[in-house]
Scaffold this motif. Sequence first.
Motif, PDB file in Angstrom:
ATOM      1  N   UNK A  74      39.303  36.678  41.404  1.00 50.44           N
ATOM      2  CA  UNK A  74      39.336  36.484  42.857  1.00 50.44           C
ATOM      3  C   UNK A  74      40.758  36.673  43.381  1.00 50.44           C
ATOM      4  N   UNK A  75      41.712  36.067  42.702  1.00 55.50           N
ATOM      5  CA  UNK A  75      43.117  36.173  43.109  1.00 55.50           C
ATOM      6  C   UNK A  75      43.607  37.623  43.012  1.00 55.50           C
ATOM      7  N   UNK A  76      43.263  38.282  41.923  1.00 60.01           N
ATOM      8  CA  UNK A  76      43.716  39.659  41.696  1.00 60.01           C
ATOM      9  C   UNK A  76      43.156  40.612  42.751  1.00 60.01           C
ATOM     10  N   UNK A  77      41.862  40.524  43.011  1.00 58.78           N
ATOM     11  CA  UNK A  77      41.266  41.408  44.010  1.00 58.78           C
ATOM     12  C   UNK A  77      41.789  41.086  45.406  1.00 58.78           C
ATOM     13  N   UNK A  78      42.025  39.815  45.681  1.00 59.16           N
ATOM     14  CA  UNK A  78      42.569  39.442  46.989  1.00 59.16           C
ATOM     15  C   UNK A  78      43.977  40.007  47.162  1.00 59.16           C
ATOM     16  N   UNK A  79      44.794  39.908  46.125  1.00 60.40           N
ATOM     17  CA  UNK A  79      46.139  40.496  46.181  1.00 60.40           C
ATOM     18  C   UNK A  79      46.064  41.997  46.453  1.00 60.40           C
TER      19      UNK A  79
END
Length: 186
Positions: free
Chosen positions: A47-52
Amino acid sequence: MNAFATNPSIAGPATSAAAVANEFLDLAASEATAIDQMKLQKLLFYAHAWHLAMNDRPLFEDDFEAWPWGPVVRDIYSQTRGYGRAPITGRLSELQKVGGNLLDWRFSTPKGVEDKELKEFVRQVWDSHKNYSGVQLSNSTHAAGEPWTIIKDRYGSLDSKPKIPNDVIATIFKKKLDGGRENPAA
């Protein structure tokens, strides 16, 4: 309401790791499925990676560290380690500043993600990853060229549990969005 969640021009985090974790736990419960700590950590990472990659800003402030089984948010691990490999049945909390004094802090338990668009984003991550076990998700973070692998190769040993910088995560996941091309304009 978190100002970052509704104003994309602000470059800060959109929410907290505990709120996203609780959102994943709620989604799992709504589908009568369970999440162990390894799966939760990897869901948070993706989730964090795709949001970044998609928003040029972190999903939450907490750093990921390169641990032997993949990326880990230390605070989330601290709150879930007692479950071992068993499903997480409790809610996660976070420390919040509640006043102007140095000691004005308290623990609270976020309901989950409150911003509608962010909630939908977390649901999309859930829908695309929910059928994988924690071990499968962990294995995918260990693939060549993934942020965890880059940090492991850089440090050799993970004894120090080095941070996985957001810029490394963003660069790799932006390439994935661009179909793996170095230069999307090419």
